[in-house]
Design a protein around this motif. Structure first.
Motif, PDB file in Angstrom:
ATOM      1  N   LYS A  19       0.852  -1.182   0.000  1.00  0.00           N
ATOM      2  CA  LYS A  19       0.000   0.000   0.000  1.00  0.00           C
ATOM      3  C   LYS A  19       0.894   1.240   0.000  1.00  0.00           C
ATOM      4  CE  LYS A  19      -3.672   2.328   2.392  1.00  0.00           C
ATOM      5  NZ  LYS A  19      -4.151   2.713   3.696  1.00  0.00           N
ATOM      6  N   VAL A  20       0.657   2.121  -0.953  1.00  0.00           N
ATOM      7  CA  VAL A  20       1.438   3.349  -1.053  1.00  0.00           C
ATOM      8  C   VAL A  20       0.888   4.372  -0.070  1.00  0.00           C
ATOM      9  CG1 VAL A  20       2.074   5.273  -2.556  1.00  0.00           C
ATOM     10  CG2 VAL A  20       2.044   2.948  -3.456  1.00  0.00           C
ATOM     11  N   ASN A  21       1.778   4.934   0.704  1.00  0.00           N
ATOM     12  CA  ASN A  21       1.426   5.979   1.654  1.00  0.00           C
ATOM     13  C   ASN A  21       2.294   7.190   1.353  1.00  0.00           C
ATOM     14  OD1 ASN A  21       0.506   7.432   3.888  1.00  0.00           O
ATOM     15  ND2 ASN A  21       1.950   6.451   5.277  1.00  0.00           N
ATOM     16  N   MET A  22       1.659   8.302   1.016  1.00  0.00           N
ATOM     17  CA  MET A  22       2.390   9.541   0.757  1.00  0.00           C
ATOM     18  C   MET A  22       1.727  10.658   1.545  1.00  0.00           C
ATOM     19  SD  MET A  22       3.138  11.805  -2.656  1.00  0.00           S
ATOM     20  CE  MET A  22       1.449  12.205  -2.961  1.00  0.00           C
ATOM     21  N   ARG A  23       2.542  11.389   2.280  1.00  0.00           N
ATOM     22  CA  ARG A  23       2.035  12.548   3.022  1.00  0.00           C
ATOM     23  C   ARG A  23       2.999  13.705   2.855  1.00  0.00           C
ATOM     24  NH1 ARG A  23       1.153  10.935   9.038  1.00  0.00           N
ATOM     25  NH2 ARG A  23       3.264  10.302   8.648  1.00  0.00           N
ATOM     26  N   ILE A  24       2.433  14.901   2.800  1.00  0.00           N
ATOM     27  CA  ILE A  24       3.255  16.110   2.802  1.00  0.00           C
ATOM     28  C   ILE A  24       3.474  16.467   4.268  1.00  0.00           C
ATOM     29  CG2 ILE A  24       3.433  18.525   2.126  1.00  0.00           C
ATOM     30  CD1 ILE A  24       1.405  17.915  -0.115  1.00  0.00           C
ATOM     31  N   LEU A  25       4.715  16.419   4.700  1.00  0.00           N
ATOM     32  CA  LEU A  25       5.033  16.742   6.088  1.00  0.00           C
ATOM     33  C   LEU A  25       5.250  18.236   6.278  1.00  0.00           C
ATOM     34  CD1 LEU A  25       7.518  13.815   6.803  1.00  0.00           C
ATOM     35  CD2 LEU A  25       5.064  13.917   7.280  1.00  0.00           C
ATOM     36  N   ALA A  26       5.767  18.890   5.254  1.00  0.00           N
ATOM     37  CA  ALA A  26       6.008  20.338   5.310  1.00  0.00           C
ATOM     38  C   ALA A  26       6.192  20.838   3.882  1.00  0.00           C
ATOM     39  CB  ALA A  26       7.259  20.646   6.132  1.00  0.00           C
ATOM     40  N   GLN A  27       6.019  22.120   3.704  1.00  0.00           N
ATOM     41  CA  GLN A  27       6.336  22.764   2.431  1.00  0.00           C
ATOM     42  C   GLN A  27       6.759  24.186   2.723  1.00  0.00           C
ATOM     43  OE1 GLN A  27       2.926  22.884  -0.215  1.00  0.00           O
ATOM     44  NE2 GLN A  27       1.602  22.334   1.465  1.00  0.00           N
ATOM     45  N   TYR A  28       7.709  24.672   1.899  1.00  0.00           N
ATOM     46  CA  TYR A  28       8.255  26.000   2.172  1.00  0.00           C
ATOM     47  C   TYR A  28       8.934  26.570   0.929  1.00  0.00           C
ATOM     48  CZ  TYR A  28      12.629  23.369   2.669  1.00  0.00           C
ATOM     49  OH  TYR A  28      13.706  22.552   2.447  1.00  0.00           O
ATOM     50  N   MET A  29       9.093  27.889   0.951  1.00  0.00           N
ATOM     51  CA  MET A  29       9.858  28.564  -0.088  1.00  0.00           C
ATOM     52  C   MET A  29      11.320  28.557   0.331  1.00  0.00           C
ATOM     53  SD  MET A  29       7.680  31.927  -1.144  1.00  0.00           S
ATOM     54  CE  MET A  29       7.410  32.463   0.535  1.00  0.00           C
ATOM     55  N   ARG A  30      12.157  27.913  -0.457  1.00  0.00           N
ATOM     56  CA  ARG A  30      13.588  27.942  -0.177  1.00  0.00           C
ATOM     57  C   ARG A  30      14.191  29.235  -0.714  1.00  0.00           C
ATOM     58  NH1 ARG A  30      16.897  22.631  -1.117  1.00  0.00           N
ATOM     59  NH2 ARG A  30      15.538  22.563  -2.915  1.00  0.00           N
TER      60      ARG A  30
END
Length: 172
Positions: A19-30
């Motif tokens: 089972k594929v599990n994908m989550r966005i833990l964080a996102q930001y402008m570098r």
């Protein structure tokens, strides 16, 4: 065999697949840069006809934590006046998502990171670009959806062509 038995046999293969599990833990402008060249050069008037060029590049890096990856989408957008080729504005955005990815076979991980992950964070990057162009005095630039699959395939073709042009030396 009954229908239920047949259906259960068909489901057995699906249950064995991870089972594929994908989550966005964080996102930001570098990194974010906006240069309003038109204002600096005092360009104005009805003669402005923008021609917008968009370049997108991708990068993925493994993090120290298990099954976590940084996926960066880099946008370089140049708007030039069609009539005199003067630059109106330049936007550069390096937007990163931190992803937890589990259950993806190793041979499919690279395309997964560079196709599916950018698709997830693209709407956020598009909003930032829209806001910064609007705040910079231009109409909001709403980017068309990026075909990350086509972009991935183009990069593979470019790498194959570069490798064919410069083959590695064969050791003696």
């Amino acid at each position: 065999m009954t229908e239920t038995e047949t259906a259960n046999q068909g489901n057995g293969a699906a249950e064995q697949a991870p089972k594929v599990n994908m989550r966005i833990l964080a996102q930001y402008m570098r990194d974010l840069s906006f240069e309003n060249v038109a204002a600096q050069k005092k360009l104005q008037g009805a003669n402005v006809q923008p021609d917008i060029q968009v370049q997108v590049s991708l990068d993925a890096q493994k993090r120290d934590a298990e099954n976590q990856y940084d996926v960066a989408t880099k946008f370089k957008i140049t708007s030039k006046n069609k009539t005199d080729n003067q630059t109106l504005f330049l936007v550069e955005l390096d937007y990163v998502g931190v992803f937890l990815v589990e259950g993806v076979p190793q041979e499919q991980l690279h395309p997964f990171l560079l196709i599916e992950c950018p698709r997830m964070i693209f709407p956020f990057a598009r909003r930032i670009i829209s806001d910064v162009t609007r705040d910079g005095g231009f109409p909001p630039l709403n980017l068309d959806t990026v075909d990350f699959l086509a972009l991935y395939r183009q990069e593979l073709q470019r790498q194959a062509a570069a490798q064919a042009a410069n083959p590695a030396p064969v050791p003696n």
